[in-house]
Design a protein around this motif. Structure first.
Motif, short mmCIF file in Angstrom:
data_model
loop_
_atom_site.label_atom_id
_atom_site.label_comp_id
_atom_site.label_asym_id
_atom_site.label_seq_id
_atom_site.Cartn_x
_atom_site.Cartn_y
_atom_site.Cartn_z
N MET A 1 -59.90 23.19 2.25
CA MET A 1 -59.55 24.30 1.34
C MET A 1 -59.58 25.61 2.14
O MET A 1 -60.54 25.89 2.85
CB MET A 1 -60.58 24.38 0.20
N SER A 2 -58.52 26.40 2.05
CA SER A 2 -58.51 27.67 2.78
C SER A 2 -59.49 28.64 2.14
O SER A 2 -59.93 28.46 1.00
CB SER A 2 -57.10 28.28 2.74
N SER A 4 -58.93 31.61 1.09
CA SER A 4 -58.34 32.24 -0.09
C SER A 4 -58.40 31.32 -1.30
O SER A 4 -58.60 31.77 -2.42
CB SER A 4 -56.90 32.66 0.18
N GLU A 5 -58.21 30.01 -1.07
CA GLU A 5 -58.28 29.06 -2.20
C GLU A 5 -59.69 29.02 -2.79
O GLU A 5 -59.85 29.02 -4.01
CB GLU A 5 -57.89 27.65 -1.73
N ARG A 6 -60.69 28.99 -1.91
CA ARG A 6 -62.08 28.99 -2.39
C ARG A 6 -62.35 30.23 -3.22
O ARG A 6 -62.93 30.19 -4.30
CB ARG A 6 -63.04 28.96 -1.19
N TYR A 7 -61.85 31.34 -2.70
CA TYR A 7 -62.05 32.63 -3.33
C TYR A 7 -61.32 32.69 -4.67
O TYR A 7 -61.87 33.14 -5.67
CB TYR A 7 -61.51 33.67 -2.35
N GLN A 8 -60.09 32.16 -4.69
CA GLN A 8 -59.33 32.15 -5.94
C GLN A 8 -60.02 31.29 -6.99
O GLN A 8 -60.11 31.67 -8.15
CB GLN A 8 -57.90 31.65 -5.69
N GLN A 9 -60.54 30.15 -6.56
CA GLN A 9 -61.23 29.27 -7.52
C GLN A 9 -62.50 29.92 -8.06
O GLN A 9 -62.84 29.73 -9.23
CB GLN A 9 -61.53 27.91 -6.87
N GLU A 12 -61.26 32.21 -10.73
CA GLU A 12 -60.80 31.47 -11.92
C GLU A 12 -62.00 31.01 -12.74
O GLU A 12 -62.01 31.12 -13.97
CB GLU A 12 -59.94 30.27 -11.52
N SER A 79 -56.28 36.02 -10.18
CA SER A 79 -56.71 34.99 -11.13
C SER A 79 -55.78 34.92 -12.35
O SER A 79 -55.58 35.92 -13.04
CB SER A 79 -58.14 35.29 -11.60
N ASN A 101 -51.30 36.69 -5.53
CA ASN A 101 -52.26 36.77 -4.43
C ASN A 101 -51.75 37.85 -3.49
O ASN A 101 -50.64 37.75 -2.96
CB ASN A 101 -52.33 35.41 -3.73
N ASP A 104 -50.14 37.11 -0.19
CA ASP A 104 -48.82 36.46 -0.21
C ASP A 104 -47.76 37.55 0.03
O ASP A 104 -47.28 38.18 -0.91
CB ASP A 104 -48.61 35.76 -1.56
#
Length: 239
Positions: A1-2, A4-9, A12, A79, A101, A104
């Protein structure tokens, strides 16, 4: 998991467990304590006929205020849960909201094309972004401003970490709103003070004005006074 993905989750999960009650998020202060005085600092430098984008809009409290002062206001958040909160809180559709994001670059460029030059409001996003994401976040501001837009950026200072530590060290541990921030793995005041102006400059932004401030929170000290976190504000343009 990148990263940013950890952070986004993390975000959320935070917004999933946050009710629609105003002020439940610790930073969800009334606009009279946030966007209104911040806009007073931005206005002398900005063309108020341009739209404004609220980056890291959360549940849209500040975005709705900005919509009362600008012809078009767009709230943007990492989010989807936050964006859904914001839409529910704005049944009249005073502002627009979209998930994006800020790292992006293609998505940011598409939004910039759609809006044209725009003003930017960004309260406390860089300091709690992952280190690798801070410059891309600042670059998103530069992209959205274009030639004519002006940005207002407010970021917590290192001093606020000590304030949060003091708040967390009370007899009952961290108060509920602060505990939720820690429980979801969010990291307030994580950027060094000198890093913020450096990141803005690296992103091609010029600082037109700056000064100290304090960001009002919705949590209180045991004596009932409002918690305020030391911060610094910057008005920026494309260099």
């Amino acid at each position: 998991m990148s990263v940013s993905e950890r952070y986004q989750q993390a975000w959320e999960s935070y917004w999933r467990e946050t009710s629609d009650a105003p002020g439940e998020a610790i930073w969800d202060a009334d606009p009279s304590l946030s966007a209104a005085p911040h806009l007073d600092l931005l206005a002398p430098h900005a063309d108020l006929s341009l739209p404004i984008v609220d980056l890291g809009c959360g549940n849209g409290t500040q975005t709705r205020y900005l919509a009362s002062r600008f012809g078009r206001a767009v709230g943007v958040d990492l989010s989807l849960g936050a964006v859904e909160h914001a839409r529910r809180a704005d049944p009249a559709g005073a502002a627009e909201y979209r998930q994006l994001n800020l790292t992006d670059a293609a998505g940011v460029a598409e939004l910039a094309r759609r809006l044209g030059d725009t003003n930017v409001y960004m309260r406390a996003v860089i300091h709690q972004s992952d280190a690798a994401d801070r410059r891309p976040v600042a670059e998103a501001v530069a992209t959205l401003l274009g030639r004519r837009g002006r940005g207002f950026v407010a970021e917590l200072t290192a001093e606020s970490k000590a304030v949060l530590a003091e708040l967390a060290a009370g007899p009952g541990g961290p108060p509920a709103k602060l505990r939720r921030v820690f429980d979801h793995g969010l990291r307030p005041a994580d950027a060094a003070d000198k890093e913020v102006p450096e990141v803005l400059a690296e992103a091609g932004l010029e600082i037109l004005a700056e000064g100290p401030t304090a960001l009002a929170q919705t949590e209180q000290w045991p004596d009932g006074s409002r918690v305020e976190l030391p911060a610094r504000w910057f008005v920026v343009s494309r260099a």
